[in-house]
Design a protein around this motif. Structure first.
Motif, short mmCIF file in Angstrom:
data_model
loop_
_atom_site.label_atom_id
_atom_site.label_comp_id
_atom_site.label_asym_id
_atom_site.label_seq_id
_atom_site.Cartn_x
_atom_site.Cartn_y
_atom_site.Cartn_z
N UNK A 145 -17.57 27.88 -59.50
CA UNK A 145 -18.49 26.65 -59.51
C UNK A 145 -18.82 26.57 -57.71
N UNK A 146 -20.16 26.46 -57.41
CA UNK A 146 -20.54 26.26 -55.88
C UNK A 146 -20.90 24.80 -55.64
N UNK A 147 -20.40 24.30 -54.69
CA UNK A 147 -20.91 22.87 -54.00
C UNK A 147 -21.66 23.29 -52.92
N UNK A 148 -23.04 23.22 -53.29
CA UNK A 148 -23.78 23.79 -52.23
C UNK A 148 -23.53 23.01 -50.82
N UNK A 149 -23.92 21.97 -51.01
CA UNK A 149 -23.97 20.94 -49.86
C UNK A 149 -22.70 21.03 -48.93
N UNK A 191 -12.27 15.58 -51.79
CA UNK A 191 -12.39 14.56 -52.80
C UNK A 191 -13.17 13.34 -52.02
N UNK A 192 -14.68 13.30 -52.62
CA UNK A 192 -15.46 12.35 -51.88
C UNK A 192 -14.81 10.92 -52.25
N UNK A 194 -15.06 7.45 -53.80
CA UNK A 194 -15.84 6.78 -54.53
C UNK A 194 -15.90 5.25 -54.44
N UNK A 197 -19.27 3.58 -54.23
CA UNK A 197 -19.92 3.55 -55.49
C UNK A 197 -19.58 2.43 -56.34
N UNK A 198 -18.23 2.40 -56.43
CA UNK A 198 -17.69 1.52 -57.24
C UNK A 198 -18.12 0.36 -56.91
N UNK A 201 -21.70 -0.40 -57.41
CA UNK A 201 -22.07 -0.69 -58.98
C UNK A 201 -21.64 -2.08 -59.32
N UNK A 202 -20.36 -2.73 -59.13
CA UNK A 202 -20.02 -3.81 -59.18
C UNK A 202 -20.91 -4.93 -58.91
N UNK A 205 -24.27 -5.22 -60.76
CA UNK A 205 -24.13 -5.72 -61.99
C UNK A 205 -24.04 -7.27 -61.99
N UNK A 209 -26.86 -10.18 -63.20
CA UNK A 209 -26.46 -11.26 -64.24
C UNK A 209 -26.35 -12.71 -63.39
N UNK A 240 -18.30 -14.22 -62.43
CA UNK A 240 -19.18 -13.00 -62.00
C UNK A 240 -19.06 -12.49 -60.70
#
Lengths: 823, 51
Positions: A145-149, A191-192, A194, A197-198, A201-202, A205, A209, A240
């Motif tokens: 599997x290639x990770x091109x970037x 390992x990028x 994450x 992103x978490x 996303x939170x 969300x 709301x 929230x």
């Protein structure tokens, strides 16, 4: 193309008239190799009517053809990679060692192994296709599997069917030899992180709301709804918003705290202050039932600012900006012990060890040459690609690549103690790598912002205290809330993030967006000479001596083409005539070659001693010489002089108007007059500079208060690149090694350096203009706040409006600047 | 109007499902490489040639 110029009659040996240089041009051939697309020699190798430039390319084509993998050639234009002529048996033997495998393999079971390798050569769709079809070439490879970037390939293979050295050999056989170096050992598959992103996303969300829940508050016609559910909505919003405060906004608080501990107020401090007061005011209002609070503004702010972070974080995964010598040095070396050859890891190498360095291998430590003729290419260190000759008994510095026969060396200094690697013990390298070297405008603005806010808040307290207690608290908290310089904090990431992409399109790759600010504020540019100002792949070949007959030229060209020595190759390329049949051809490594034509004419080509010339000929000339003797008679010599990059005069003229220029060269001052003419009278020219001298010079310039940008290419510039405010590494091919730096510039774009710097300045002006815009919003907000009129609805309108307009304006201003600079 | 409690509860539940889906997508590495899959999907499917 114009016919090759060759006018030996112009360089006759008349004493009155000095030899006139004749600069030769490359040959014209219209056949392109079916594999790599390079120009084929006059009589190309053929396979099924397809021309190939060399046996290596033909072998790859045959291999792919046999396995029905020729789709490779259909996907991209000439995707093939030129195969290095010399294949060394046993080159990957060290990979069989258990210790190396333990570090390289990311997964291993009884029957399968998996590892991720860095393959810098991959460059197009065809590469991805071929690499992912590796299982076709060998049944032992289960998946690829290639990770091109990132230019990485993850290979799963069956331990029973194929060994690790064979996997790597397989990759190398199709032209994709992975880069396995000391630095990459033990590095697990990328390992990028994450987290962002978490967090994003939170925040998204919660923002969505909470905004819905806050809506009834803003419209008078749903008042009864608000009356009935206001409290419920308030509590729900609080629930929230809480994870947003605790998780999504954590980065801002942490960064502000770090700044405070270093007694330094950065932009994240007022942000944290604003966020904290926004949250606590809202919580207080909800809990006491006074109103819905500002939770929608709070979550919105965090969301927008995280987007800013995300935009800024985009970097070039495939490029490494932090490489030191370990990224270049080999993983294993061949040690000679009484028991025979033994492959050991470079770290285990100790003083006194005897090692063997073969053709194309890198010398890992400073050592004394014991046996063999050293032809050492130090281009990675100094940028100079002409090999240096070393004989037995000479000291050989680490970092060179041996060309020719195998050498036996005795290590005299450990790997980390060498002449070159000692650079990394300099304080410039041990200082906190993450520490910002320049105070950014955003942080400085942030500091004034804090002072102004606190002053205003105190003023508000003092003004309202005798008049109205309730308004006093509302006004006070509103000032703190509006003080959150979120729009300000968005200006820099969006403007510089857009600029980063513009520059990336033009082959200037920056480590991060902050480098643009440093480039914009630079006032001193320091250049390395060899490899940076000069083009290592080109040289001006001149012939001095008695005119050569066309037949003699052909003989020289044909004989030179047989040798892999860079000078021979260059000579063959420059002469480029039709080949003549050779009766004999013998190369003497480190000395030269002798050949006999079918016609019986004998040629000796090489060093003065080899050819039998007295050293008197080219004495005093700094250039590299190759002497020629035909039938025992000396006819003359070729000189190879490095040529400056063609774009240099124009770019230097543009730069010298604005910047202080300096050249640091490791060579003698023979080139002084030429450089002086190029750089003008004001420039600082220093010769005979050791790597440590270069570092010291740059550090001294910085100590004088200058903002220094260093432009270099080799490992010997690593110290100066590191010590400078911004170090730009110049590279001819991105896959090549480049030392640790802040930016990587492809050499073909050196001519646009002035444009790049001008564009950086324009970007900084764009940031400042956006600052002004966001300050306008803050002024409006503060006006409302000090009067006590800053209501949740005012906040809900002002905050997203300011954030969005700042994002748009920053991006547009940078695009406009790019267009103005024609980038 | 108490139905609003239920409706808001349901809408939050739906939103939470989307959040969970997003977090799962990030965790499973779908955001790690945004380029190669876009190329890979265009490759021709070929018949298995291995015996």
């Amino acid at each position: 193309m114009a016919p090759t110029q060759w006018r030996p009659e112009l360089c006759g040996p008349t004493p009155l008239c000095p030899p006139v240089p004749v600069i030769l041009e490359s040959p014209a051939t219209d056949l392109a190799c079916a594999h790599c697309g390079d120009v084929c020699p006059a009589e190309p190798l053929r396979l099924a009517e397809l021309p190939f430039c060399c046996a290596g390319c033909r072998t790859v084509y045959e291999l792919l053809n046999d396995n029905q993998l020729c789709t490779y050639y259909a996907l991209g234009e000439r995707p093939g990679l030129k195969i290095k002529a010399v294949e060394l048996p046993g080159r990957f033997d060290y990979l069989a060692s258990e210790a190396v495998q333990a570090q390289l393999l990311s997964f291993r079971s009884a029957e399968r192994g998996r590892l991720t390798l860095h393959v810098p050569q991959m460059h197009c769709t065809s590469c991805i296709w071929l690499l992912e079809h590796l299982p076709r070439l060998h049944a032992g490879v289960v998946e690829a599997r290639v990770q091109f970037l990132r230019k990485e390939i993850t290979i799963t293979y069956l331990l029973a069917d194929i060994s690790l050295p064979e996997v790597v050999q397989l990759l190398a056989s199709v032209g994709y030899e992975p880069q396995i170096t000391l630095a990459e050992l033990g590095a697990q598959p990328h390992r990028a992180s994450h987290t962002l992103y978490y967090q994003l996303g939170l925040a998204a969300f919660a923002f969505g709301n909470v905004m819905l829940l806050a809506l009834p508050e803003y419209f008078s016609f749903v008042e009864d709804l608000q009356a009935g559910f206001g409290r419920f909505f308030g509590y729900l919003s609080l629930v929230l918003a809480l994870p947003v405060l605790l998780y999504s906004a954590r980065g801002f608080f942490r960064s502000a705290g770090q700044g405070l501990r270093q007694r330094h107020i950065n932009l994240d401090f007022p942000i944290s202050l604003g966020l904290a007061s926004l949250f606590s005011v809202s919580t207080f209002e909800v809990l006491t039932g006074r109103g819905p609070g500002y939770f929608d503004s709070f979550t919105g702010l965090v969301f927008f600012m995280l987007i800013g972070k995300w935009v800024q974080q985009r970097t070039y995964d495939a490029l490494r900006f932090d490489r030191d010598y370990t990224a270049y040095f080999p993983v294993a070396v061949t040690r000679l012990t009484p028991a025979g050859e033994q492959s050991i890891s470079v770290q285990e190498l100790a003083v006194g060890h005897r090692i063997r360095v073969r053709h194309q291998e890198v010398i890992p430590a400073d050592a004394v040459l014991r046996r063999g003729a050293g032809q050492i290419d130090y281009s990675f260190v100094s940028g100079e690609s002409t090999p240096v000759t070393r004989a037995a008994g000479d000291l050989v510095y680490a970092g060179g690549r041996q060309l020719g026969e195998a050498l036996e060396l005795e290590v005299v200094r450990g790997v980390s103690q060498g002449y070159l690697t000692q650079l990394w013990n300099n304080p410039a390298f041990t200082k906190d790598a993450a520490g910002p070297t320049l105070e950014t405008y955003a942080n400085r603005a942030g500091r004034y912002f804090v002072a102004l806010t606190l002053l205003l808040a105190a003023g508000t307290l003092a003004y309202w205290a005798p008049r109205d207690q309730a308004t006093m608290w509302r006004a006070f908290t509103s000032v703190l809330v509006i003080a959150c310089p979120c729009a300000l904090s968005l200006a820099t990431p969006f403007a510089l993030g857009a600029a980063l992409r513009v520059l990336g399109r033009h082959k200037l790759y920056l480590k991060n967006a902050a480098v643009i600010e440093t480039l914009a504020r630079a006032d001193t540019l320091v250049f390395d000479k060899t490899g940076t100002l000069t083009d290592p792949t080109q040289s001006a070949v001149q012939y001095h001596g008695r005119p050569l007959l066309p037949l003699e030229k052909q003989l020289i060209a044909t004989a030179a083409a047989q040798s892999t020595h860079p000078l021979s190759q260059r000579l063959a390329r420059e002469l480029a005539t039709e080949a003549v049949p050779l009766a004999t051809c013998q190369e003497y490594p480190g000395q030269g070659l002798s050949a006999t034509a079918a016609s019986g004419q004998a040629l000796r080509l090489g060093s003065a001693a080899f050819v039998g010339a007295s050293a008197s000929g080219p004495e005093g000339t700094p250039e590299t010489c190759v002497h020629v003797a035909l039938d025992g008679e000396l006819t003359g010599y070729f000189t190879f002089r490095n040529v400056y990059r063609p774009a240099l005069p124009a770019v230097l003229t543009a730069l010298s108007q604005r910047y202080r220029l300096a050249v640091l060269s490791g060579d003698t001052d023979a080139e002084g007059p030429r450089l002086r003419a190029l750089f003008g009278p004001a420039a600082e020219l220093r010769f005979g500079q050791s790597p440590a001298d270069k570092l010291a010079y740059v550090a001294a310039e910085r100590a004088l208060g200058h903002t220094v940008v260093m432009i270099g290419d080799g490992l010997n510039d690593a110290g100066a690149l590191r010590a400078a405010n911004a170090g730009i590494a110049l590279t001819d091919t991105l896959t090549n090694f480049s030392p640790a730096c802040d930016a990587i510039l492809e050499a073909v774009e050196l001519g646009r350096l002035a444009t790049f710097l001008g564009f950086s300045r324009a970007c900084l002006r764009a940031v400042l203009a956006t600052f002004a815009l966001s300050l306008c919003y803050n002024a409006v907000g503060l006006t409302l706040a000090v009067q006590g009129h800053f209501t949740p609805i005012a906040s809900a309108i002002l905050m997203p409006l300011s954030s969005l307009s700042v994002m748009v304006m920053a991006t547009l201003l940078v695009r406009w600047a790019a267009r103005r600079y024609q980038l | 109007m108490t139905i609003i409690f239920l409706l808001i509860g349901l809408s939050l539940l739906v939103a939470l499902t989307f959040l969970a889906a997003f977090l799962w997508a990030v965790r499973s590495g779908q955001y790690d490489d945004a380029y190669t899959p876009s190329v890979r999907m265009l490759f021709e499917d070929e018949p298995e040639l291995r015996p």
